[in-house]
Design an enzyme around this catalytic site. Structure first.
Site, mmCIF file in Angstrom:
data_model
loop_
_atom_site.group_PDB
_atom_site.id
_atom_site.type_symbol
_atom_site.label_atom_id
_atom_site.label_comp_id
_atom_site.label_asym_id
_atom_site.label_seq_id
_atom_site.Cartn_x
_atom_site.Cartn_y
_atom_site.Cartn_z
ATOM 1 N N CYS A 43 0.850 -1.184 0.000
ATOM 2 C CA CYS A 43 0.000 0.000 0.000
ATOM 3 C C CYS A 43 0.893 1.243 0.000
ATOM 4 O O CYS A 43 1.799 1.357 0.827
ATOM 5 C CB CYS A 43 -0.887 -0.010 1.235
ATOM 6 S SG CYS A 43 -1.814 1.507 1.483
ATOM 7 N N CYS A 46 0.370 3.330 3.502
ATOM 8 C CA CYS A 46 0.798 2.862 4.824
ATOM 9 C C CYS A 46 1.851 1.771 4.768
ATOM 10 O O CYS A 46 2.373 1.373 5.810
ATOM 11 C CB CYS A 46 -0.401 2.383 5.635
ATOM 12 S SG CYS A 46 -1.034 0.774 5.119
ATOM 13 N N CYS A 92 -7.322 -1.290 1.435
ATOM 14 C CA CYS A 92 -6.192 -1.729 2.252
ATOM 15 C C CYS A 92 -6.718 -2.186 3.609
ATOM 16 O O CYS A 92 -7.502 -1.469 4.244
ATOM 17 C CB CYS A 92 -5.202 -0.584 2.424
ATOM 18 S SG CYS A 92 -3.882 -0.965 3.600
ATOM 19 N N CYS A 95 -5.153 0.608 6.365
ATOM 20 C CA CYS A 95 -5.509 2.032 6.403
ATOM 21 C C CYS A 95 -6.773 2.341 5.605
ATOM 22 O O CYS A 95 -7.162 3.499 5.502
ATOM 23 C CB CYS A 95 -4.344 2.889 5.918
ATOM 24 S SG CYS A 95 -4.061 2.823 4.142
ATOM 25 N N CYS A 115 -8.351 -6.262 -9.579
ATOM 26 C CA CYS A 115 -7.976 -5.237 -10.549
ATOM 27 C C CYS A 115 -7.579 -3.979 -9.770
ATOM 28 O O CYS A 115 -8.427 -3.310 -9.195
ATOM 29 C CB CYS A 115 -9.170 -4.981 -11.468
ATOM 30 S SG CYS A 115 -8.820 -3.847 -12.808
HETATM 31 ZN ZN LIG Z 1 -2.728 1.045 3.503
#
Ligand SMILES: [Zn+2]
Length: 127
Positions: A43, A46, A92, A95, A115
């Site tokens: 991510c 984060c 995510c 976060c 995707c």
């Molecule tokens: Zn994240």
């Protein structure tokens, strides 16, 4: 050269912010992640590990696509009613940034197609 250490939301570019905080979708082929063959996708906001390059496949869509997340709780799901037909939004797991969508037309063995927006990801090579 300075390493990008812990990116927070204040560091997101306007394009990243639009995708990760507002759920926008980037134009296809807007990054070269389709070509990435190894490493782990994290991510961008984060640093949470999300997908392995070995679970990536060429979906032909221009977006990085995966058959499964790196662990079941690496991501969260939410039903997205923005379009006429509901889609499953992928967030995510840490976060809650918007990452992309998951569809049921992926290859075996999972049959899933995650995707993703490349702008929401950063790749780190295995060491
Ligand atoms: Zn994240």
């Amino acid at each position: 050269m300075q390493e990008e250490q812990s990116l927070t939301f204040e560091h997101l570019t306007p394009e990243e912010y639009k995708v990760m905080r507002e759920g926008a979708t980037e134009p296809p082929y807007s990054n070269d992640f389709v070509e990435v063959k190894d490493g782990v996708f994290h991510c961008k906001a984060c640093g949470n590990p999300l997908f392995k390059a070995e679970d990536k496949f060429d979906s032909g869509t221009g977006w990085p696509s995966f058959i499964q997340p790196i662990t079941p709780d690496a991501v969260q799901y939410k039903t997205d009613w923005k379009m006429f037909v509901p889609r499953i939004e992928v967030l995510c797991g840490k976060c809650q940034s918007h990452l992309g969508h998951v569809f049921d037309d992926g290859p075996k063995p999972t049959g899933k197609r995650f995707c993703m927006n490349g702008v929401a990801l950063k790749v780190q090579k295995d060491t």
